[in-house]
Design a protein around this motif. Structure first.
Motif, PDB file in Angstrom:
ATOM      1  N   SER A 157       2.945 -48.931 -83.898  1.00  0.00           N
ATOM      2  CA  SER A 157       2.759 -47.447 -84.971  1.00  0.00           C
ATOM      3  C   SER A 157       3.232 -46.381 -83.872  1.00  0.00           C
ATOM      4  O   SER A 157       2.341 -46.342 -83.358  1.00  0.00           O
ATOM      5  N   PRO A 158       3.503 -45.673 -85.112  1.00  0.00           N
ATOM      6  CA  PRO A 158       3.784 -44.158 -84.481  1.00  0.00           C
ATOM      7  C   PRO A 158       3.552 -43.457 -84.679  1.00  0.00           C
ATOM      8  O   PRO A 158       3.019 -42.049 -84.870  1.00  0.00           O
ATOM      9  N   THR A 164      -5.673 -48.743 -83.376  1.00  0.00           N
ATOM     10  CA  THR A 164      -5.895 -48.052 -81.719  1.00  0.00           C
ATOM     11  C   THR A 164      -7.182 -47.725 -81.084  1.00  0.00           C
ATOM     12  O   THR A 164      -7.916 -47.923 -80.799  1.00  0.00           O
ATOM     13  N   ARG A 165      -7.976 -46.076 -82.484  1.00  0.00           N
ATOM     14  CA  ARG A 165      -8.909 -45.637 -81.976  1.00  0.00           C
ATOM     15  C   ARG A 165     -10.022 -46.236 -82.263  1.00  0.00           C
ATOM     16  O   ARG A 165     -10.580 -45.388 -82.089  1.00  0.00           O
ATOM     17  N   ALA A 194       3.451 -45.664 -78.951  1.00  0.00           N
ATOM     18  CA  ALA A 194       2.244 -46.323 -78.258  1.00  0.00           C
ATOM     19  C   ALA A 194       1.271 -46.375 -77.308  1.00  0.00           C
ATOM     20  O   ALA A 194       0.122 -46.649 -77.785  1.00  0.00           O
ATOM     21  N   GLU A 195       2.346 -46.916 -76.650  1.00  0.00           N
ATOM     22  CA  GLU A 195       0.949 -46.869 -74.811  1.00  0.00           C
ATOM     23  C   GLU A 195       0.533 -46.025 -74.500  1.00  0.00           C
ATOM     24  O   GLU A 195      -0.580 -46.758 -73.845  1.00  0.00           O
ATOM     25  N   GLN A 196       0.852 -44.469 -74.734  1.00  0.00           N
ATOM     26  CA  GLN A 196      -0.358 -43.538 -74.293  1.00  0.00           C
ATOM     27  C   GLN A 196      -1.632 -43.450 -75.404  1.00  0.00           C
ATOM     28  O   GLN A 196      -2.396 -42.833 -74.025  1.00  0.00           O
ATOM     29  N   LYS A 197      -1.321 -44.054 -76.339  1.00  0.00           N
ATOM     30  CA  LYS A 197      -2.736 -44.527 -77.147  1.00  0.00           C
ATOM     31  C   LYS A 197      -3.480 -45.306 -76.762  1.00  0.00           C
ATOM     32  O   LYS A 197      -5.158 -44.814 -76.629  1.00  0.00           O
ATOM     33  N   CYS A 223       3.007 -42.044 -67.440  1.00  0.00           N
ATOM     34  CA  CYS A 223       1.922 -41.553 -67.023  1.00  0.00           C
ATOM     35  C   CYS A 223       2.101 -41.341 -65.539  1.00  0.00           C
ATOM     36  O   CYS A 223       2.859 -42.061 -64.799  1.00  0.00           O
ATOM     37  N   GLY A 224       1.458 -40.834 -64.823  1.00  0.00           N
ATOM     38  CA  GLY A 224       1.420 -40.404 -63.371  1.00  0.00           C
ATOM     39  C   GLY A 224       0.755 -41.541 -63.145  1.00  0.00           C
ATOM     40  O   GLY A 224       0.300 -41.918 -63.296  1.00  0.00           O
TER      41      GLY A 224
END
Length: 270
Positions: A157-158, A164-165, A194-197, A223-224
């Motif tokens: 989902s964009p 998710t939240r 999506a994966e950062q969320k 991500c780092g």
């Protein structure tokens, strides 16, 4: 790889994007450029795809362009023994009752076999993972909302205001297209978003990758290295990559991939 298997992978790949290049097919099949060019020529003659400069395209391209990267069906058979061993180590990190996130992918999918006798709260964006856990385990399963991408068997989902939240996880388990000094890499902007969320909802990030992924690169950084808690990989990891993770303070688990051991454990857990 047998010719029929290469042809199956090539035909699947040309349905995944408008044009697939020869180098991409070389990477997908672990074959030489000359072999891929011969395969494309043969499939072109058979009218199963159309040969274009530098690659191939589908005779009937899909109406909707999917995500960048290999389809789930293609990835599933690659490095299967390593993926199973890595997944076993991932589940060993979990305690019954813990909430976890399992991101869609063929390595993370292998976790379902070792979760069969566990009692976890599992949030996932993967239809295959959710379906298997519902049928073959007592785990509580939550699915994310969004658009279904058939080739990758994933739901994305964009939008920021999705379910998710509302989920907290002790750990998030995920794979990736590649891992290098700059961090974890993916091949599609929507996947990154999506994966950062999902990552934001977890205390720890556990990355499941076979050792070949240390040699893969992409133009997009998810991500780092500092955000990664643990990397689980196989015995093929090189010393320089071990040092890279150590310097970044990332934990490392090396799965035992000796033939026979993993398969036996998976059968007893399923």
């Amino acid at each position: 790889m047998h010719e029929k298997e290469r042809h199956r992978i090539i035909l699947s790949a040309v349905q995944d994007k408008p044009v697939i290049t020869v180098p991409e097919l070389v990477d997908l099949t672990d074959s030489s450029e000359a072999t891929i060019r011969r395969d494309i020529a043969a499939l072109h003659v058979q009218k199963r795809l159309r040969r274009v400069r530098g690659g191939a395209e589908a005779i009937n391209p899909p109406q909707f362009v999917g995500l960048a990267g290999r389809p789930f069906s293609v990835n599933e058979g690659l490095h299967a023994r390593q993926k199973q061993a890595i997944a076993k180590e991932a589940v060993a990190l979990c305690q019954d009752g813990e909430p976890i996130i399992i991101n869609g992918g063929t390595t993370t999918f292998q976790m379902v076999h070792f979760l069969a006798n566990r009692r976890m709260q599992v949030f996932t964006n993967s239809f295959p993972i959710a379906e298997h856990l519902l049928k073959h385990s007592k785990n509580t399963v939550m699915l994310s909302g969004g658009t279904i991408y058939r080739e990758q068997n994933i739901i994305l989902s964009p939008f920021d205001n999705d379910v998710t939240r509302n989920f907290y996880a002790r750990r998030m388990f995920m794979g990736a297209q590649g891992l290098g000094p700059l961090g974890l890499m993916e091949g599609d902007p929507l996947l990154i978003q999506a994966e950062q969320k999902l990552i934001d909802q977890a205390d720890e990030l556990v990355v499941l990758i076979d050792s070949s992924k240390f040699h893969k690169r992409s133009s997009l950084i998810l991500c780092g290295l500092k955000r990664i808690t643990t990397v689980i990989t196989d015995q093929g990891i090189e010393d320089r990559h071990v040092q890279m993770l150590e310097d970044a303070g990332v934990g490392l688990v090396i799965a035992n991939t000796r033939p026979g051991i993993v398969e036996e454990n998976a059968s007893s857990s399923a």
